[in-house]
Design a protein around this motif. Structure first.
Motif, mmCIF file in Angstrom:
data_model
loop_
_atom_site.group_PDB
_atom_site.id
_atom_site.type_symbol
_atom_site.label_atom_id
_atom_site.label_comp_id
_atom_site.label_asym_id
_atom_site.label_seq_id
_atom_site.Cartn_x
_atom_site.Cartn_y
_atom_site.Cartn_z
ATOM 1 N N ILE A 134 0.843 -1.209 0.000
ATOM 2 C CA ILE A 134 0.000 0.000 0.000
ATOM 3 C C ILE A 134 0.870 1.248 0.000
ATOM 4 O O ILE A 134 0.570 2.240 -0.688
ATOM 5 N N ASN A 135 1.967 1.207 0.757
ATOM 6 C CA ASN A 135 2.885 2.343 0.804
ATOM 7 C C ASN A 135 3.503 2.603 -0.569
ATOM 8 O O ASN A 135 3.606 3.753 -1.010
ATOM 9 N N TYR A 136 3.893 1.521 -1.257
ATOM 10 C CA TYR A 136 4.458 1.665 -2.607
ATOM 11 C C TYR A 136 3.425 2.241 -3.578
ATOM 12 O O TYR A 136 3.756 3.057 -4.442
ATOM 13 N N LEU A 137 2.170 1.815 -3.434
ATOM 14 C CA LEU A 137 1.104 2.317 -4.310
ATOM 15 C C LEU A 137 0.825 3.798 -4.044
ATOM 16 O O LEU A 137 0.549 4.563 -4.974
ATOM 17 N N LYS A 138 0.912 4.194 -2.775
ATOM 18 C CA LYS A 138 0.774 5.624 -2.430
ATOM 19 C C LYS A 138 1.908 6.428 -3.068
ATOM 20 O O LYS A 138 1.696 7.533 -3.589
ATOM 21 N N ILE A 139 3.110 5.868 -3.018
ATOM 22 C CA ILE A 139 4.290 6.539 -3.579
ATOM 23 C C ILE A 139 4.144 6.714 -5.091
ATOM 24 O O ILE A 139 4.355 7.811 -5.618
ATOM 25 N N ILE A 140 3.751 5.650 -5.809
ATOM 26 C CA ILE A 140 3.631 5.728 -7.274
ATOM 27 C C ILE A 140 2.478 6.647 -7.675
ATOM 28 O O ILE A 140 2.557 7.366 -8.684
ATOM 29 N N ALA A 141 1.394 6.661 -6.869
ATOM 30 C CA ALA A 141 0.252 7.557 -7.155
ATOM 31 C C ALA A 141 0.660 9.016 -6.966
ATOM 32 O O ALA A 141 0.331 9.885 -7.792
ATOM 33 N N THR A 142 1.400 9.297 -5.890
ATOM 34 C CA THR A 142 1.871 10.658 -5.615
ATOM 35 C C THR A 142 2.845 11.119 -6.686
ATOM 36 O O THR A 142 2.789 12.261 -7.160
ATOM 37 N N PHE A 143 3.731 10.218 -7.081
ATOM 38 C CA PHE A 143 4.700 10.519 -8.140
ATOM 39 C C PHE A 143 3.993 10.822 -9.463
ATOM 40 O O PHE A 143 4.366 11.750 -10.185
ATOM 41 N N THR A 144 2.947 10.047 -9.764
ATOM 42 C CA THR A 144 2.170 10.256 -10.994
ATOM 43 C C THR A 144 1.472 11.604 -10.975
ATOM 44 O O THR A 144 1.455 12.326 -11.983
ATOM 45 N N LEU A 145 0.883 11.962 -9.824
ATOM 46 C CA LEU A 145 0.223 13.271 -9.685
ATOM 47 C C LEU A 145 1.229 14.408 -9.864
ATOM 48 O O LEU A 145 0.938 15.404 -10.546
ATOM 49 N N GLY A 146 2.400 14.260 -9.258
ATOM 50 C CA GLY A 146 3.459 15.270 -9.404
ATOM 51 C C GLY A 146 3.910 15.397 -10.852
ATOM 52 O O GLY A 146 4.123 16.505 -11.351
ATOM 53 N N SER A 147 4.012 14.250 -11.537
ATOM 54 C CA SER A 147 4.420 14.252 -12.945
ATOM 55 C C SER A 147 3.380 14.948 -13.818
ATOM 56 O O SER A 147 3.721 15.735 -14.708
ATOM 57 N N ALA A 148 2.091 14.652 -13.550
ATOM 58 C CA ALA A 148 1.006 15.279 -14.326
ATOM 59 C C ALA A 148 1.002 16.792 -14.111
ATOM 60 O O ALA A 148 0.876 17.570 -15.072
ATOM 61 N N PHE A 149 1.157 17.199 -12.848
ATOM 62 C CA PHE A 149 1.211 18.635 -12.531
ATOM 63 C C PHE A 149 2.410 19.282 -13.202
ATOM 64 O O PHE A 149 2.311 20.375 -13.768
ATOM 65 N N GLY A 150 3.554 18.586 -13.165
ATOM 66 C CA GLY A 150 4.774 19.110 -13.780
ATOM 67 C C GLY A 150 4.658 19.236 -15.287
ATOM 68 O O GLY A 150 5.097 20.225 -15.878
ATOM 69 N N LEU A 151 4.042 18.234 -15.930
ATOM 70 C CA LEU A 151 3.863 18.267 -17.378
ATOM 71 C C LEU A 151 3.064 19.484 -17.817
ATOM 72 O O LEU A 151 3.442 20.198 -18.742
ATOM 73 N N VAL A 152 1.943 19.707 -17.141
ATOM 74 C CA VAL A 152 1.057 20.821 -17.519
ATOM 75 C C VAL A 152 1.709 22.162 -17.219
ATOM 76 O O VAL A 152 1.761 23.048 -18.079
#
Length: 306
Positions: free
Chosen positions: A220-238
């Motif tokens: 669950i911790n790893y899934l939280k990490i990958i989800a947070t990383f994905t959100l950061g990446s999406a925010f960074g892309l835009v």
């Protein structure tokens, strides 16, 4: 507005996304550079810039079709489907090749980057003093990043979100390797190896009807990490695309000169024989040190006992 594409165009666009995704995972190689060379960089930046207030207004008002075509979603879906697919296919093959045939893989990337420098600079004819200085600044930045030392791993979610913003720069800035930046930030293995492996394992289990991972705190911790990383990446892309779009529109030549310099300066990251050169240099230093010590102690012994 989304442009009409044939089935073959869509297929090649998917392959281009596949190439960009594979490049993004390799430290020292820039996905943005791949998109630049393959000719879809400007459309990608343009599409991300369309994710704005007007787009959200269309979405909130239920005008889903208008929203879909306004942000050029057919293009984005194909490119990022290819990128995501590469993480579970091409990237795994690439990881194997790097482990098994490291010298050949890095030599290939080194040659590709040299080729891309020529490709980008061959049509750049405006070499005035301002652009030359910009290129030198880009080269200095590239060289500086090449010599930075990696930090320690940090799984704090706020830091992981920031890693997502910075790491995705490799997709929006040609020459910038997002994976190499993540190594410097200490989180490459955590975010692009361990978390991706856990996500793949979880998806496989879900498809087989196994939900036992919900009781696994580590998973669950790893899934939280990958989800947070994905959100950061999406925010960074835009956000980065909006900044880059504005900068490219106002200072196109200067930005291209900086990109050419930066790619050239960061060549040291993918230099294929760096390990062997370091060993040779170390051996030379040790040999010279031994000679210096030998002569020093010879003189010392002669003075002391003779």
């Amino acid at each position: 507005m989304a442009r009409e594409r044939s089935f073959l165009d869509n297929f090649f666009l998917f392959l281009k996304g596949l190439s960009m995704g594979a490049a993004n995972k390799v430290p020292g190689v820039s996905g943005g550079m791949v998109s630049f060379v393959l000719g879809f960089y400007e459309e990608m930046i343009y599409s991300f810039r369309k994710i704005n207030y007007k787009a959200f207004k269309l979405l909130i008002n239920g005008r889903y079709k208008s929203f879909y075509y306004y942000i050029n979603a057919p293009f984005l879906v194909l490119v990022f489907s290819g990128s995501m697919f590469s993480y579970f296919s091409v990237s795994l093959v690439l990881d194997y090749l790097i482990d098994t045939y490291e010298l050949y893989v890095w030599s290939t990337f080194f040659g590709m980057i040299i080729g891309s420098i020529y490709y980008i600079s061959k049509d750049f004819n405006d070499w005035n003093s301002k652009n030359v200085i910009s290129m030198i600044i880009g080269a200095i930045l590239g060289i500086s990043i090449s010599f930075m030392s990696p930090a320690k791993e940090n799984d704090n979610l706020l830091f992981v979100f920031f890693c997502g913003i910075i790491g995705v720069s490799g997709m929006t800035l040609p020459g910038m390797s997002g994976s190499f930046i993540l190594i410097l930030m200490g989180n490459y293995v955590l975010l692009l190896v361990d978390s991706v492996a856990m996500l793949f394992k979880t998806i496989t289990e879900v498809f087989t009807g196994d939900f036992s991972f919900l009781d696994n705190a580590e998973r669950i911790n790893y899934l939280k990490i990958i989800a947070t990383f994905t959100l950061g990446s999406a925010f960074g892309l835009v956000s980065l695309s909006h900044i880059l779009g504005y900068v490219l529109k106002r200072w196109n030549k200067i930005v291209n000169a900086i990109i050419i310099g930066f790619i050239t300066g960061s060549l040291g990251i993918v230099w294929p024989w760096k390990h062997k050169i370091y060993v040779v240099l170390l051996m030379q230093v040790l040999q010279r040190t031994q000679l210096i010590l030998f002569y020093f102690f010879s003189d010392f012994l002669e003075e002391s006992f003779l």
